[in-house]
Motif scaffolding. Structure first.
Motif, PDB file in Angstrom:
ATOM      1  N   LEU A   1     120.582  53.280 -32.502  1.00 33.70           N
ATOM      2  CA  LEU A   1     120.012  54.839 -31.969  1.00 33.70           C
ATOM      3  C   LEU A   1     119.803  55.762 -33.021  1.00 33.70           C
ATOM      4  CD1 LEU A   1     119.841  56.560 -29.779  1.00 33.70           C
ATOM      5  CD2 LEU A   1     122.129  57.144 -29.610  1.00 33.70           C
TER       6      LEU A   1
ATOM      7  N   ILE B   1     125.025  61.244 -33.670  1.00 36.89           N
ATOM      8  CA  ILE B   1     125.275  60.131 -32.941  1.00 36.89           C
ATOM      9  C   ILE B   1     126.653  60.431 -32.055  1.00 36.89           C
ATOM     10  CG2 ILE B   1     124.994  58.076 -32.263  1.00 36.89           C
ATOM     11  CD1 ILE B   1     122.403  59.172 -33.350  1.00 36.89           C
TER      12      ILE B   1
ATOM     13  N   SER C   1     121.946  58.661 -26.169  1.00 39.59           N
ATOM     14  CA  SER C   1     120.723  57.991 -25.645  1.00 39.59           C
ATOM     15  C   SER C   1     119.527  58.356 -26.115  1.00 39.59           C
ATOM     16  CB  SER C   1     120.624  57.931 -23.878  1.00 39.59           C
ATOM     17  OG  SER C   1     120.321  59.436 -23.630  1.00 39.59           O
ATOM     18  N   ILE C   2     118.589  57.607 -26.277  1.00 37.96           N
ATOM     19  CA  ILE C   2     117.210  57.769 -27.012  1.00 37.96           C
ATOM     20  C   ILE C   2     116.389  58.860 -26.022  1.00 37.96           C
ATOM     21  CG2 ILE C   2     115.968  55.842 -26.265  1.00 37.96           C
ATOM     22  CD1 ILE C   2     115.463  57.387 -29.578  1.00 37.96           C
TER      23      ILE C   2
END
Lengths: 367, 367
Positions: free
Chosen positions: B152, B133, B117-118
Motif C-alpha cells: 500500500l 499507513i 486503502s489506495i
C-alpha cells in the motif's frame, strides 16, 4: 431498495451527520397528536428528545398544550422561542442561581416543576412555579410511593406552593426482562403507571388536594394506556423513534425519522465495513432488546459490533455484499435523545433533498 | 476525607458540570512527557480527549512534538490555535469539501493523514498532506495487515504521496477478556502493537520506503512499551484518566483529573441516591472491567446502577450513610473522551477554588 433513511443519508452535505426525514417526522407528530385527541388526553411532548424550536413549533401547531423539559436550561431555550407553558419534569434542587433563573422563567410563562421531597419543594417557594408530585411507578429512579403523595402535597401546599397534580415516568417499560416479550413489558409498565397514578391521585384527594393534572409518559406506553385517571401524556422519542423503539415494537423502521449518515471509510474484510459515524455521533447507549450499537436498515441482519468515537464497525450476515468505500450508509441510533444532544444541528431532508438545517438549540443545556 | 475530585465538585458554580483538578492534570501531562523523553519517544498526544486549546498548549510546552486528532474539524480548531504539526490518525474518506478543507489546513501546518486503502489515498493527492499507513495490530477495526503495509505504501508513493511511516491503535488493550487480568490484557496488546509495527516497518523497507515514523497508542499501553521500533506515542486519555483506566490499572484514582460534579436531587431509599449528572454529562459508555456507569470516589464499594439522561442512581454498600439532598458528589466517567465532548466548557479548579473555565472548542467537530 433504498429506504427513506438511506435517501436522507445521501442528501447530507458531508458525514457524519444526523439527518431527519421531515415527512416521517411530520407523520409521527400528527399521529401522536391525533391519538391523544382521540383518547381525551392533553399532550405535553418531552422536548429533551429534539431540543429544537422548529420541532416544538410543529408539536404545538398539532395541538400540544405545552412542552415538557428536563432542565431549567432547556426551559430557557424554549421560553426564548416563545413557548409559554413548560413543565420541568424533574425533581430540581435549586441553588441560588437556579432559584433566580426559575423565577425569571415563571415571570414570563406558566412553569411547573416536579418535586419528590419537601426539602426541594421548600426551595421552589417564591419562584412563581407550581409543582407536581413525582411518583415512582416501578422504574425505581426518583419519585415517592403513590400512597405518600398526599402527605407531600399537603406539606408543599402548606409552604404556599400550588400543587397541580401528580406525574410519573414508567421507564421500566423499556427495560429488558427474561421470559417475556417486549410488548408484555410495555403493557405491564403501562398498567403499573395507571395503578400508581390512580393511587397517587386518591392520596392527594385524601389530603384535601384535587389533582388537576395526572400525567404519564412515554413513547412505548403511550399507545397502551387504558381508560382511567391519566389526563396528560408526555412522550418524547416518538417524533424521531429509534432502534430501541423498533426493538420494543412501539414503531416500525418505516416510522424512524432520524439516522446518522456515515461514509464507508474502510472495508477490512468481505463481511465487515467501517463507518465514520461513531459514538460521538450515535451515543454509546446499549439497546436492552437487541445486540449492537444501532440499526442499519439497508442491511437487515447486520450488527454494529464495535463502536469507537469515530468508527462504527458493521458485521454483515452471510452472502451479503459489503458497500464500497465512500458509500453512504444510515445507522439508526439506539437512543435518539442522546444522539441528538451530540449534534450542533439536524440536517433536514425531504424526499431525498436537503431542505434546511435546524440548530439543536438546547444541546448540552443540562443545568 | 474528601478527595481532590470532591473538592473540585464543591467548587463548581452549579451542577451538573465537568470539573478539572488542574494540579492533577499538570502532573499527568508532566509524567507522560517525562516518560516519553526517558524512553526516547516523540510524544504526539491525542487531542480528541480534551478538545481544548488550553490543554494542548500545556502538552506542547511539556515537549509534545505536535498533536494527534481524529477529524478535519478537530484539526481546524487546533490549527486556529496555532498548532503547526497535526496528525489526523484516521483513514479519512475525502469528499470534495473535505479535500478543500484539508488542503487549506496543509497550507498552514504540517499535516499527516492515516490511510488504509489506495482508494482513500488517491483522494489525498494534491492536498499537501503526507500519509501514514494504518496497521491492524489486533483491535480489528481499521488498518491493513502488517505484511500488506509495504504494498500500500508503494502504491501511495507512486501516486505522488509522501509516506512518512506506519501507525496503529492497540485498542484491544482495553477490551474485557476472560481468565486474564487487565494488566495481562494491556501487556498482550502492547506486545501485539510492537510486533505489528515491526512487521509493518519491515514491509515498508521491503518496498523501498523508509518508515521515518513508527507510531503507537495509547494510555493503557504507554507504560508497557518495549524497546523496539516504535519512535512515537499517541496517548490521549492520560491527561484526565477515567474509570476505565482505573479499572485497567493504568492509573490510580488519585491520578484522575476530571469528574462530573452532581447534586443529590433525590434519596429514594437509605442505600440509594440520585444525582443530576446523567448520561448527557457522563456519556453512556460501559466499563468493560467494572460494572456500573462510573466511579464514585467518595463512596468506595458504591455502584452507579442506573443511568438516565439526567439521573445517575448510586447504590451504596451496606452500612454506608447516603449523602443529604443538595450535597455535591463527584462521578468519574467510564470514558472521559465522550464525557468531555458533551460539555460546552470545563470548570477548572485548583486546590478547591474555581480558577477558570475552558471552552471545549472542538466539541462535536466530528466531520
Amino acid at each position: 431498495m433504498p429506504s427513506h433513511l438511506t435517501a436522507a443519508a445521501q442528501a447530507a452535505p458531508t458525514t457524519p451527520a444526523l439527518v431527519v426525514d421531515v415527512d416521517t417526522l411530520d407523520r409521527n407528530i400528527g399521529r401522536m397528536a391525533e391519538a391523544a385527541r382521540a383518547g381525551g388526553f392533553a399532550l405535553r411532548p418531552h422536548a429533551k428528545t429534539h431540543k429544537c424550536p422548529q420541532i416544538a413549533e410543529k408539536q404545538l401547531t398539532a395541538g400540544a398544550v405545552g412542552l415538557t423539559v428536563a432542565t431549567i436550561g432547556e426551559a430557557e431555550v424554549f421560553a426564548a422561542g416563545r413557548v409559554t407553558d413548560l413543565f420541568i419534569a424533574y425533581p430540581l434542587w435549586l441553588d441560588e442561581g437556579k432559584q433566580r433563573r426559575l423565577a425569571k422563567l415563571a415571570a414570563g410563562a406558566r412553569v411547573q416543576v416536579g418535586v419528590d421531597s419537601i426539602e426541594s419543594a421548600r426551595r421552589i417557594v417564591g419562584t412563581g412555579a407550581s409543582v407536581l408530585i413525582e411518583i415512582d411507578s416501578g422504574h425505581h429512579r426518583t419519585g415517592v410511593q403513590p400512597t405518600d403523595a398526599g402527605a407531600l402535597a399537603r406539606e408543599a401546599a402548606e409552604l404556599g406552593l400550588t400543587v397541580d397534580g401528580v406525574f410519573t415516568f414508567p421507564g421500566h417499560g423499556m427495560a429488558h426482562a427474561e421470559d417475556v416479550t417486549p410488548t408484555e413489558v410495555r403493557m405491564r409498565a403501562a398498567r403499573d403507571q395507571e395503578a400508581a397514578l390512580v393511587a397517587a391521585a386518591a392520596s392527594l384527594r385524601g389530603a384535601g388536594i384535587e389533582p388537576v393534572i395526572v400525567s404519564g409518559g412515554s413513547t412505548p406506553t403511550a399507545a397502551l394506556r387504558e381508560d382511567g385517571q391519566i389526563n396528560e401524556l408526555r412522550p418524547g422519542v416518538y417524533v424521531f423513534n429509534d432502534a430501541m423503539q423498533v426493538a420494543l415494537g412501539s414503531c416500525g423502521v418505516e416510522d424512524v425519522a432520524l439516522a446518522a449518515a456515515g461514509t464507508v471509510v474502510s472495508v477490512p474484510a468481505a463481511d465487515r465495513f467501517v463507518l465514520d459515524s461513531g459514538s460521538k455521533v450515535l451515543g454509546a447507549d446499549p439497546n436492552a432488546w437487541s445486540p449492537g450499537y444501532g440499526l442499519v436498515p439497508e442491511y437487515p441482519g447486520s450488527k454494529v459490533v464495535q463502536l469507537s468515537e469515530h468508527h462504527a464497525v458493521v458485521q454483515l450476515p452471510e452472502r451479503v455484499t459489503a458497500p464500497r468505500l465512500g458509500d453512504r450508509v444510515a445507522i439508526v441510533p439506539n437512543h435518539v435523545c442522546n444522539a441528538v444532544n451530540l449534534a450542533a444541528e439536524l440536517v433536514v431532508v425531504q424526499q431525498g433533498t436537503h431542505m434546511d438545517s435546524w440548530p439543536v438549540a438546547a444541546r448540552g443545556a443540562n443545568a
